[in-house]
Write a protein that holds these residues in place. Structure first.
Motif, PDB file in Angstrom:
ATOM      1  N   ALA A   1       9.583  18.411  -3.558  1.00 47.95           N
ATOM      2  CA  ALA A   1       9.590  19.376  -2.461  1.00 47.95           C
ATOM      3  C   ALA A   1       9.354  18.719  -1.110  1.00 47.95           C
ATOM      4  N   LYS A   2       8.830  17.501  -1.089  1.00 45.09           N
ATOM      5  CA  LYS A   2       8.449  16.959   0.209  1.00 45.09           C
ATOM      6  C   LYS A   2       8.953  15.552   0.516  1.00 45.09           C
ATOM      7  N   ASP A   3       9.546  14.872  -0.439  1.00 49.53           N
ATOM      8  CA  ASP A   3      10.006  13.534  -0.079  1.00 49.53           C
ATOM      9  C   ASP A   3      11.262  13.154  -0.864  1.00 49.53           C
ATOM     10  N   ARG A   4      11.847  12.030  -0.392  1.00 52.04           N
ATOM     11  CA  ARG A   4      13.034  11.490  -1.036  1.00 52.04           C
ATOM     12  C   ARG A   4      12.786  10.019  -1.329  1.00 52.04           C
ATOM     13  N   TYR A   5      13.851   9.340  -1.742  1.00 56.82           N
ATOM     14  CA  TYR A   5      13.710   7.896  -1.889  1.00 56.82           C
ATOM     15  C   TYR A   5      13.272   7.295  -0.551  1.00 56.82           C
TER      16      TYR A   5
ATOM     17  N   SER B   1      25.186   9.875  -1.604  1.00 55.43           N
ATOM     18  CA  SER B   1      24.867  11.185  -2.184  1.00 55.43           C
ATOM     19  C   SER B   1      23.604  11.116  -3.044  1.00 55.43           C
ATOM     20  N   VAL B   2      23.417  10.003  -3.748  1.00 54.89           N
ATOM     21  CA  VAL B   2      22.215   9.842  -4.583  1.00 54.89           C
ATOM     22  C   VAL B   2      20.992   9.598  -3.705  1.00 54.89           C
ATOM     23  N   MET B   3      21.159   8.769  -2.654  1.00 55.42           N
ATOM     24  CA  MET B   3      20.022   8.416  -1.811  1.00 55.42           C
ATOM     25  C   MET B   3      19.504   9.588  -0.986  1.00 55.42           C
ATOM     26  N   ARG B   4      20.365  10.522  -0.653  1.00 56.01           N
ATOM     27  CA  ARG B   4      19.935  11.660   0.165  1.00 56.01           C
ATOM     28  C   ARG B   4      19.383  12.806  -0.689  1.00 56.01           C
ATOM     29  N   ARG B   5      19.387  12.637  -1.985  1.00 55.35           N
ATOM     30  CA  ARG B   5      18.917  13.707  -2.860  1.00 55.35           C
ATOM     31  C   ARG B   5      17.386  13.798  -2.809  1.00 55.35           C
TER      32      ARG B   5
ATOM     33  N   ALA C   1       0.812  -1.220   0.000  1.00 55.24           N
ATOM     34  CA  ALA C   1       0.000   0.000   0.000  1.00 55.24           C
ATOM     35  C   ALA C   1       0.845   1.269   0.000  1.00 55.24           C
ATOM     36  N   LEU C   2       2.162   1.126   0.154  1.00 52.73           N
ATOM     37  CA  LEU C   2       3.039   2.298   0.153  1.00 52.73           C
ATOM     38  C   LEU C   2       3.204   2.825  -1.266  1.00 52.73           C
ATOM     39  N   PRO C   3       3.472   4.110  -1.416  1.00 55.53           N
ATOM     40  CA  PRO C   3       3.605   4.676  -2.768  1.00 55.53           C
ATOM     41  C   PRO C   3       4.812   4.096  -3.503  1.00 55.53           C
ATOM     42  N   VAL C   4       4.653   3.879  -4.792  1.00 58.40           N
ATOM     43  CA  VAL C   4       5.751   3.354  -5.606  1.00 58.40           C
ATOM     44  C   VAL C   4       6.608   4.474  -6.178  1.00 58.40           C
ATOM     45  N   THR C   5       6.145   5.711  -6.054  1.00 61.02           N
ATOM     46  CA  THR C   5       6.869   6.833  -6.664  1.00 61.02           C
ATOM     47  C   THR C   5       8.203   7.112  -5.997  1.00 61.02           C
ATOM     48  N   ASN C   6       8.350   6.698  -4.709  1.00 61.98           N
ATOM     49  CA  ASN C   6       9.616   6.984  -4.033  1.00 61.98           C
ATOM     50  C   ASN C   6      10.438   5.716  -3.777  1.00 61.98           C
ATOM     51  N   GLU C   7      10.144   4.638  -4.513  1.00 54.77           N
ATOM     52  CA  GLU C   7      10.938   3.419  -4.374  1.00 54.77           C
ATOM     53  C   GLU C   7      12.345   3.631  -4.925  1.00 54.77           C
ATOM     54  N   LYS C   8      13.305   3.008  -4.273  1.00 48.30           N
ATOM     55  CA  LYS C   8      14.689   3.118  -4.730  1.00 48.30           C
ATOM     56  C   LYS C   8      14.912   2.247  -5.958  1.00 48.30           C
ATOM     57  N   PRO C   9      15.841   2.639  -6.794  1.00 50.80           N
ATOM     58  CA  PRO C   9      16.207   1.753  -7.909  1.00 50.80           C
ATOM     59  C   PRO C   9      17.036   0.588  -7.392  1.00 50.80           C
TER      60      PRO C   9
END
Length: 563
Positions: A345-349, A337-341, A320-328
């Motif tokens: 405006a409101k979320d990250r990976y 450095s990539v993961m903390r990007r 049920a969690l959003p797929v838009t912020n899933e990590k590759p």
């Protein structure tokens, strides 16, 4: 008869007499001393050697004090040259101090600057704390809170809460989690896992936009799942210590409370939700909660959740969690450095962490499906009791004999409250609690048939000191933190060695020592081999002779059944 032969006249006794009298004496008498008393060097002898030397068994401050005492002695007893000799002695002391400091700096990680730490130093450090890790680009552990990388406001709260030294899991896991890496933490019970995932989570959330009237209904930023109501409430209490000063809201969702009541608690939004899988799935299916902006997920006691039959609810919740912020699922998942990007405006990976004591296939399957290139941190030898718990095993069969032995232990007065007594059956729980009360102790019982309010009251009474003894089933055997438990009694031996490990882990927590006494009988054959192995590996516990020789303790049950 026969001719006369030459007879020897040698006597060993006479030989000893002759040679003994001629033995050279290396000593001399006092009157033979040729030293002349008029010589000041001999007339003013010092009682101890006053030259520069190394003093065994003294610390640095004591060595310096001894050097200065001898320097003063030289000045007093040699007016002509004593001052110069004292100066040379003190210079020698300073050189020795510098040499000692240099040697210590080369060999001890405690005294080195972070920049001076080498691979060998880190290896020694990890061995000392039982830290093992695997995965790409894993940062070094932190030696103290100042090296954690946490912001100053969180460090102030840590100091106020009273966390002086980080535990091994905190030393290893926090630097990894602060890189926004997915993480699997495998550590024994009572190892400080809660703070290990809470602190990086709060740092993560504090960088996200505050919830507003428009975003509060989009769900929490972080989700923590735990298998039991008691553990959820314990995590909630710990989280509030850190989250409240930061202006963040923590809400728990557990069974035993009305859904309407929990929906009311969510009306103003919450950055962090702590929940059991069953109640959380109810809230999702009834549209009381969504996870549109959830970007941090923690599964605590993951193996226990699977054991309790929560595999399907856990999978549904994670789906049920959003797929838009899933990590590759690429090497980028290991790049800090990539993961903390920021993605928007409101979320990250999304960052996913799993803490567990064992890794059964079902847990591995969940980890493989929802974690991306996770780092794995293992503390100590998993499945073994910590070395702060002395394990004692007694063969006591029969209900009456066990109650009598329990009476002897409690009335002995060697253990201060709180004390936890574990039983296997719910109906036995209240019976043993009544027996304890008849012994003159205040007791509370805790098992699955109690209402949520009764369970909360039982735990609160033992934590506050209102009750001295808690009689419980395995419901209290995992994850629950009751401070300063001095004794755990297994009135019935646990059905598995894992459950036994978690039971005795209720004592000997936070670096303190504790004792676990287990009543064993022939019906416990299936765990005797594993119990003997665990006792053998402990440096402070002893394998009783009856267990050592018992037929069931010679080989694993599966091996016995295959013959």
């Amino acid at each position: 008869m026969g001719p006369e032969l030459n007879q020897s006249t040698f006597s060993a006794q006479k030989k000893r007499k002759r040679t003994g009298g001629q033995k050279f004496n290396f000593g001399w008498n006092d009157e033979e001393d040729t030293s002349q008393d008029w010589n000041p060097v001999y007339s003013k002898r010092v009682d101890r050697y006053t030259g520069p030397m190394v003093f065994d068994g003294l610390n640095d401050a004591e060595v310096e004090k001894e050097y200065r005492r001898r320097a003063r002695m030289l000045e007093e007893r040699d007016p002509e040259h004593g001052k110069e000799r004292a100066r040379q002695m003190l210079e020698q002391m300073e050189r020795q101090k510098e040499k000692s400091k240099s040697k210590r700096t080369r060999n001890d990680w405690k005294f080195k600057e972070l920049a001076d730490m080498r691979e060998r130093d880190w290896r020694i450090f990890k061995e000392e704390f039982g830290i093992a890790s695997k995965g790409g680009h894993i940062p070094d552990p932190m030696r103290h809170w100042g090296e954690s990388g946490l912001p100053s406001h969180l460090l102030q709260i840590i100091d106020q809460v009273g966390y002086t030294e980080p535990t091994p899991i905190q030393r290893a896991a926090i630097p990894i989690a602060l890189q926004a890496r997915d993480l699997i933490g495998v550590a024994a019970t009572g190892s400080g896992k809660t703070a290990a995932f809470l602190l990086p989570m709060l740092e993560y959330i504090s960088q996200l936009p505050a919830l507003t009237e428009y975003t509060k209904d989009d769900g929490p930023y972080a989700l923590i799942m735990a298998p039991t109501r008691e553990l959820v409430q314990q995590i909630e209490s710990e989280a509030r210590k850190f989250a409240t000063p930061l202006g963040l809201t923590v809400v728990s969702l557990v069974g035993g409370h009305a859904l309407e009541e929990q929906a009311f608690a969510l009306r103003n939004g919450a950055e962090i939700i702590v929940a059991t899988p069953g109640r959380l799935l109810d809230c999702i299916e009834r549209r009381l909660l969504v996870f549109s902006q959830c970007c941090y997920v923690v599964m605590d006691e993951a193996d226990r959740m699977i054991d309790m039959g929560f595999e399907e609810p856990v999978n549904k919740i994670l789906s049920a969690l959003p797929v838009t912020n899933e990590k590759p699922d690429t090497e980028d998942a290991e790049d800090a450095s990539v993961m903390r990007r920021l993605l928007s405006a409101k979320d990250r990976y999304r960052q996913t962490m799993m803490y567990t004591a064992t890794m059964p296939p079902a847990v591995e399957k969940i980890a493989k499906q929802y974690l991306r290139r996770p780092a794995t941190v293992t503390i100590g030898n998993i499945g073994e009791a910590v070395e702060t718990v002395e394990q004692r095993v007694e063969f006591v069969s029969g209900e009456d004999r066990r109650k009598q032995r329990l009476r002897e232990i409690l009335l002995n007065g060697g253990f201060a409250p709180p004390i936890i007594v574990f039983v296997n059956v719910k109906r036995n729980c209240d019976s043993v609690a009544r027996e304890v009360q008849n012994m003159g102790f205040s007791a509370a019982s805790l098992h699955g048939s109690k209402t949520q309010q009764q369970r909360e009251e039982a735990l609160a009474s033992i934590r506050s000191g209102a009750k001295q003894v808690l009689v419980a089933t395995d419901l209290a055997g995992r994850g629950l933190d009751v401070p300063d438990v001095s004794l755990v009694v297994n009135f019935n031996m646990a059905s598995s060695i894992e459950a036994y490990t978690h039971r005795i882990g209720r004592t000997g927590r936070a670096g303190k020592s504790g004792v676990a006494i287990t009543f064993l009988a022939n019906e416990d054959n299936d765990v005797m081999y594993d119990l003997k192995q665990m006792l053998s590996k402990s440096s402070i516990s002893r394998v009783p002779e009856e267990l050592r020789r018992h037929e069931a303790a010679q080989q694993k049950p599966a091996a016995r059944g295959s013959r």
